[in-house]
Design an enzyme around this catalytic site. Sequence first.
Site, PDB file in Angstrom:
ATOM      1  N   HIS A  96       0.851  -1.139   0.265  1.00 54.17           N
ATOM      2  CA  HIS A  96      -0.163   0.118  -0.090  1.00 54.17           C
ATOM      3  C   HIS A  96       0.942   1.285  -0.009  1.00 54.17           C
ATOM      4  CE1 HIS A  96      -3.615   1.747  -0.204  1.00 54.17           C
ATOM      5  NE2 HIS A  96      -4.255   1.211   0.869  1.00 54.17           N
TER       6      HIS A  96
ATOM      7  N   ASP B  35      -2.440   1.504  -4.467  1.00 51.29           N
ATOM      8  CA  ASP B  35      -3.654   2.123  -3.666  1.00 51.29           C
ATOM      9  C   ASP B  35      -4.777   1.102  -4.150  1.00 51.29           C
ATOM     10  OD1 ASP B  35      -4.588   2.602  -6.267  1.00 51.29           O
ATOM     11  OD2 ASP B  35      -4.152   4.757  -6.191  1.00 51.29           O
TER      12      ASP B  35
END
Length: 452
Positions: free
Chosen positions: A424, A428
Amino acid sequence: MSKFELKMPKMGESITEGTIINWLINEGDSFNEGDIILEVATDKVDNEVPAPASGTLIKTMFQAKDVVPVGEVLAILEVSKEVKTKTDKVEKVVSSSKFDTHSSEKKSSEPETFNQILSKKFHYGNISETQSKHIQLPAAKQKNSTFYSPLIKSIAKEHHISFEELARIPAFGNNGRLRKSDLQKYIEIGRPFKFVQPNIMHDPTAYRIPQLNFDKGKGKVIEMDRMRQMIADHMVYSKHTSPHVTAYVEADLTNMVNWRNANKVAFEKKYGERLTFTPLFVEAVAKAVKDYPNINASVDGNNIIVKEDINIGIATALPSGNLIVPVVKNADTKDLKQLAANVNELANKARENKLAGDDIKGSTFTISNVGTFGSVMGTPIINQPEVAILALGIIKKRPEVITTEKGDEIAIRSMMYLSLSFDHRVVDGFLGGSFVRRVADYFEQFDVDRKI
């Protein structure tokens, strides 16, 4: 037969003691003249101490890791003939040792072994100097379960190599001991683990985690082999490095399953290759990677490196139960016949422990087929330095509501759960979710009229 005192040999003018690395002959065992009885290390030389004559080892006076002064009796031998000079013969062998630290120009000519290449696959990443400062070498008295000879510690100190970094270097000495040749080869290839982060298993104080006393219980104690230790270390490192997020989708593989079942015999007859589901999965994943190239990346400090090649790693279990990731290179450029040939070749090599260096390096994205073991789904750990990994669950027949020309109907369909773990920091939710959905779409839109 006569008794003979085997003493700690003199291994240099300034050397007054040596450390026993390992006994190669046990008490009561017989040996021939010239056989290596034990290995000894100093801060300058690692040595093998040979038998001065044929005989039997009666008693050892010290244990492995003991530090013994030069001239001290190491063992009592019963030899077949009288040994007139008790140390000259040993010292002659020792002085010509190929591990002399002053002979840095003598490089190891040993071929790379499977484990050595595997280690590269697990740990070589794109890590810049701006990411991390290498850890200073801990003091020799620091608690550590791994034994390193004084020579190894001396070289490590000279190059500012920490115990954390040493622990990741492939070791091929007896009982997994790190040798000077192993360390030199590691330094020659550029110290790929130089910026490794502290491992709480080796240094709990690095994260200020209190030590808890707990009941270990009763049971069989199984020591991890070297490969399992590296796998464990790689998993911990990956979780510590990448904030993992996992996205899930469900796919209807009925068309793919029916086509494969109808064509697998003809495919093998025509091309001489078994048609498993894996090449079909690799083909679809490679297409999705081309659609979303940012998933095919790695992290280098504050930079994201989007890879030009699409090399799909396939997590594979070895006969030992350990895991390895052979790689299908340039998967997006190959047709189904080539993909099937590649996959079958890699699978056969893995089963026979014959994977070569090129077979297990260079992956840019990894697939883990957890359905092979009957798992419905999984939450895979990213194969560093990649930024995502896809887990494929078992293909299971279930009643599903589908839309037909007649309207909604319930039908038996071959369903699969897909789960994508992604980093992450750079991937995304939109990219991760879109990518795994695209893979599922390619699975579902498989052409049932496709020709082989």
